[in-house]
Design a protein around this motif. Structure first.
Motif, PDB file in Angstrom:
ATOM      1  N   ALA A 105       4.427  53.315  48.269  1.00 16.26           N
ATOM      2  CA  ALA A 105       5.176  52.657  47.195  1.00 16.26           C
ATOM      3  C   ALA A 105       4.778  53.200  45.831  1.00 16.26           C
ATOM      4  N   THR A 106       3.479  53.424  45.639  1.00 16.54           N
ATOM      5  CA  THR A 106       2.998  53.950  44.362  1.00 16.54           C
ATOM      6  C   THR A 106       3.522  55.356  44.116  1.00 16.54           C
ATOM      7  N   ALA A 107       3.478  56.191  45.158  1.00 13.83           N
ATOM      8  CA  ALA A 107       3.962  57.566  45.015  1.00 13.83           C
ATOM      9  C   ALA A 107       5.452  57.596  44.685  1.00 13.83           C
ATOM     10  N   ILE A 108       6.230  56.783  45.374  1.00 12.32           N
ATOM     11  CA  ILE A 108       7.675  56.745  45.108  1.00 12.32           C
ATOM     12  C   ILE A 108       7.946  56.266  43.683  1.00 12.32           C
ATOM     13  N   SER A 109       7.131  55.327  43.206  1.00  3.89           N
ATOM     14  CA  SER A 109       7.344  54.823  41.839  1.00  3.89           C
ATOM     15  C   SER A 109       7.117  55.904  40.795  1.00  3.89           C
TER      16      SER A 109
ATOM     17  N   SER B  82      -2.898  60.270  34.816  1.00  3.02           N
ATOM     18  CA  SER B  82      -2.178  59.062  35.226  1.00  3.02           C
ATOM     19  C   SER B  82      -1.974  59.021  36.737  1.00  3.02           C
ATOM     20  N   TYR B  83      -1.951  60.197  37.374  1.00  6.73           N
ATOM     21  CA  TYR B  83      -1.752  60.228  38.826  1.00  6.73           C
ATOM     22  C   TYR B  83      -3.024  59.872  39.591  1.00  6.73           C
ATOM     23  N   ALA B  84      -4.106  59.609  38.866  1.00  2.00           N
ATOM     24  CA  ALA B  84      -5.316  59.107  39.509  1.00  2.00           C
ATOM     25  C   ALA B  84      -5.067  57.741  40.148  1.00  2.00           C
ATOM     26  N   THR B  85      -3.985  57.068  39.719  1.00  2.22           N
ATOM     27  CA  THR B  85      -3.634  55.780  40.320  1.00  2.22           C
ATOM     28  C   THR B  85      -3.506  55.905  41.832  1.00  2.22           C
ATOM     29  N   LEU B  86      -2.925  57.004  42.299  1.00  8.94           N
ATOM     30  CA  LEU B  86      -2.767  57.210  43.743  1.00  8.94           C
ATOM     31  C   LEU B  86      -4.114  57.227  44.450  1.00  8.94           C
ATOM     32  N   VAL B  87      -5.085  57.889  43.845  1.00  9.68           N
ATOM     33  CA  VAL B  87      -6.416  57.971  44.446  1.00  9.68           C
ATOM     34  C   VAL B  87      -7.059  56.593  44.521  1.00  9.68           C
ATOM     35  N   PHE B  88      -7.010  55.858  43.409  1.00  6.86           N
ATOM     36  CA  PHE B  88      -7.632  54.541  43.377  1.00  6.86           C
ATOM     37  C   PHE B  88      -6.921  53.558  44.312  1.00  6.86           C
ATOM     38  N   VAL B  89      -5.598  53.652  44.385  1.00  5.24           N
ATOM     39  CA  VAL B  89      -4.845  52.789  45.291  1.00  5.24           C
ATOM     40  C   VAL B  89      -5.261  53.051  46.740  1.00  5.24           C
ATOM     41  N   ALA B  90      -5.346  54.325  47.097  1.00  2.14           N
ATOM     42  CA  ALA B  90      -5.722  54.669  48.460  1.00  2.14           C
ATOM     43  C   ALA B  90      -7.129  54.181  48.795  1.00  2.14           C
ATOM     44  N   LEU B  91      -8.058  54.333  47.859  1.00  5.09           N
ATOM     45  CA  LEU B  91      -9.433  53.898  48.093  1.00  5.09           C
ATOM     46  C   LEU B  91      -9.525  52.386  48.251  1.00  5.09           C
ATOM     47  N   ILE B  92      -8.860  51.654  47.346  1.00  2.00           N
ATOM     48  CA  ILE B  92      -8.924  50.189  47.416  1.00  2.00           C
ATOM     49  C   ILE B  92      -8.181  49.676  48.646  1.00  2.00           C
ATOM     50  N   ASP B  93      -7.046  50.303  48.974  1.00  2.00           N
ATOM     51  CA  ASP B  93      -6.278  49.898  50.153  1.00  2.00           C
ATOM     52  C   ASP B  93      -7.117  50.077  51.424  1.00  2.00           C
ATOM     53  N   PHE B  94      -7.890  51.171  51.475  1.00  2.00           N
ATOM     54  CA  PHE B  94      -8.756  51.401  52.633  1.00  2.00           C
ATOM     55  C   PHE B  94      -9.903  50.397  52.670  1.00  2.00           C
ATOM     56  N   ALA B  95     -10.516  50.151  51.494  1.00  2.00           N
ATOM     57  CA  ALA B  95     -11.675  49.255  51.445  1.00  2.00           C
ATOM     58  C   ALA B  95     -11.309  47.807  51.757  1.00  2.00           C
ATOM     59  N   VAL B  96     -10.141  47.374  51.282  1.00  2.00           N
ATOM     60  CA  VAL B  96      -9.755  45.965  51.428  1.00  2.00           C
ATOM     61  C   VAL B  96      -8.928  45.719  52.692  1.00  2.00           C
TER      62      VAL B  96
ATOM     63  N   ALA C 157      -6.627  52.924  32.824  1.00  2.00           N
ATOM     64  CA  ALA C 157      -5.331  52.305  33.113  1.00  2.00           C
ATOM     65  C   ALA C 157      -4.968  52.482  34.579  1.00  2.00           C
ATOM     66  N   SER C 158      -5.289  53.641  35.155  1.00  2.00           N
ATOM     67  CA  SER C 158      -5.009  53.895  36.561  1.00  2.00           C
ATOM     68  C   SER C 158      -5.781  52.946  37.470  1.00  2.00           C
ATOM     69  N   VAL C 159      -7.040  52.691  37.118  1.00  2.00           N
ATOM     70  CA  VAL C 159      -7.845  51.743  37.899  1.00  2.00           C
ATOM     71  C   VAL C 159      -7.233  50.345  37.840  1.00  2.00           C
ATOM     72  N   PHE C 160      -6.859  49.916  36.641  1.00  2.00           N
ATOM     73  CA  PHE C 160      -6.261  48.588  36.475  1.00  2.00           C
ATOM     74  C   PHE C 160      -4.936  48.476  37.243  1.00  2.00           C
ATOM     75  N   LEU C 161      -4.101  49.520  37.170  1.00  2.00           N
ATOM     76  CA  LEU C 161      -2.817  49.498  37.876  1.00  2.00           C
ATOM     77  C   LEU C 161      -3.016  49.443  39.380  1.00  2.00           C
ATOM     78  N   ALA C 162      -4.000  50.180  39.876  1.00  2.00           N
ATOM     79  CA  ALA C 162      -4.299  50.129  41.309  1.00  2.00           C
ATOM     80  C   ALA C 162      -4.690  48.718  41.717  1.00  2.00           C
ATOM     81  N   GLY C 163      -5.478  48.069  40.881  1.00  2.00           N
ATOM     82  CA  GLY C 163      -5.887  46.691  41.180  1.00  2.00           C
ATOM     83  C   GLY C 163      -4.709  45.730  41.207  1.00  2.00           C
ATOM     84  N   THR C 164      -3.764  45.896  40.260  1.00  2.00           N
ATOM     85  CA  THR C 164      -2.600  45.001  40.247  1.00  2.00           C
ATOM     86  C   THR C 164      -1.746  45.180  41.503  1.00  2.00           C
ATOM     87  N   THR C 165      -1.586  46.432  41.946  1.00  2.00           N
ATOM     88  CA  THR C 165      -0.766  46.698  43.126  1.00  2.00           C
ATOM     89  C   THR C 165      -1.373  46.089  44.372  1.00  2.00           C
ATOM     90  N   LEU C 166      -2.700  46.215  44.509  1.00  2.00           N
ATOM     91  CA  LEU C 166      -3.353  45.646  45.686  1.00  2.00           C
ATOM     92  C   LEU C 166      -3.340  44.116  45.662  1.00  2.00           C
TER      93      LEU C 166
END
Length: 294
Positions: free
Chosen positions: A104-108, A247-261, A19-28
């Motif tokens: 934004a993810t952390a504040i949420s 569930s807080y793995a979302t932060l890690v995945f968001v950061a990784l995808i944000d850096f990659a993209v 779920a964290s991976v999917f949520l990171a993808g939606t945010t990006l």
């Protein structure tokens, strides 16, 4: 009578990480749609509409295929929950277009803190010193991410903060719905009402998306439906205190995808604020689980 899935902590952890991976993808994807990455920026309400449209189509297809047994729908609770969810997700989509996605993810992640605070007047709950301490820690983290100095203050971060408040209110409705309906029915009704609200709200700002934006909107809706499915089923298979850290793995995945993209690297302030918020939220989750067992 609602069927309760058999407890399986390992599967629960796997589902929450998914779920964290999917949520990171939606945010990006929301960030790409809200900026000029895929064409002229779309309004946050149009991005939110796409999220509900394609999520509803996916969930409805699953329901039509599997034909699960449906029970009585608690419309008032669903309407309150989905209204808050629509406002919250729209505010998050607006925020990520202007501030780092990790911020934004952390504040949420403050939403359980605001949910606890709102439960005091709305549900008459009593809050002990440990829960107040957890709330204060998390709010300090939010203050760090807001960067209150005149030279670094991020007004758009207030959008993410408002989203956390509204989603905290949504948790009150989710608590009231807990155990009353099957997860697939909750997802179907939630996305149906959300699509109705979003379809009306998007009319004044609608612009025809290009092919890349349509593909991104479809992907966003599909990923959100998958995230909801994994999260609901993961939470049903283990204690909240066990699944919360995953569930807080979302932060890690968001950061990784944000850096990659987008090539964005979180600075020291972002990392510090996020760590403080997660620490406070984890303390609150552990305390809530202990109270539930008691």
């Amino acid at each position: 009578m609602i069927h309760v899935p058999r407890q399986n902590p390992a599967l629960a952890a796997l589902l929450i990480v998914a779920a964290s991976v999917f949520l990171a993808g939606t945010t990006l994807l929301a960030k790409a749609l809200g900026t000029d990455a895929l064409g002229p920026a779309l309004h946050p309400m149009q991005v939110s509409h796409g999220r509900f449209l394609f999520a509803f189509l996916l969930v409805a297809s699953v329901v039509l295929t599997t034909r699960p047994r449906l029970s009585r729908v608690h419309w008032r609770l669903h309407l309150g929950r989905t209204s808050c969810g629509w406002v919250g997700i729209t505010l998050i989509f607006a925020a990520v277009a202007y501030i780092p996605v990790t911020d934004a993810t952390a504040i949420s992640f403050l939403n359980p803190v605001f949910g606890m605070l709102l439960a005091i007047p709305l549900l008459g709950e009593r809050v002990g010193p440990v829960r107040w301490l957890a709330a204060c820690i998390a709010l300090v983290g939010a203050l760090v991410l807001l960067r209150p100095a005149p030279s670094s203050f991020q007004p758009a971060a207030l959008l993410a903060l408002a989203a956390a408040v509204v989603i905290g209110l949504e948790l009150i409705f989710i608590k009231a719905l807990s155990g009353r309906e099957r997860p697939i029915q909750v997802l179907l009704v939630n996305n149906c009402i959300g699509l109705t609200i979003a379809s009306v709200a998007v009319l004044p700002v609608w612009e025809s998306p290009n092919s890349a934006q349509w593909a991104a909107l479809a992907s966003l809706g599909g990923l959100m439906a998958c995230a909801q499915f994994c999260f609901v089923n993961g939470m049903a298979r283990a204690d909240a205190s066990f699944v919360a850290p995953f569930s807080y793995a979302t932060l890690v995945f968001v950061a990784l995808i944000d850096f990659a993209v987008f090539g964005v690297i979180p600075d020291a302030v972002s990392l510090t604020g996020a760590a403080i918020i997660v620490a406070g939220a984890l303390l609150l989750a552990l305390r809530e689980a202990r109270l539930a067992r008691a």
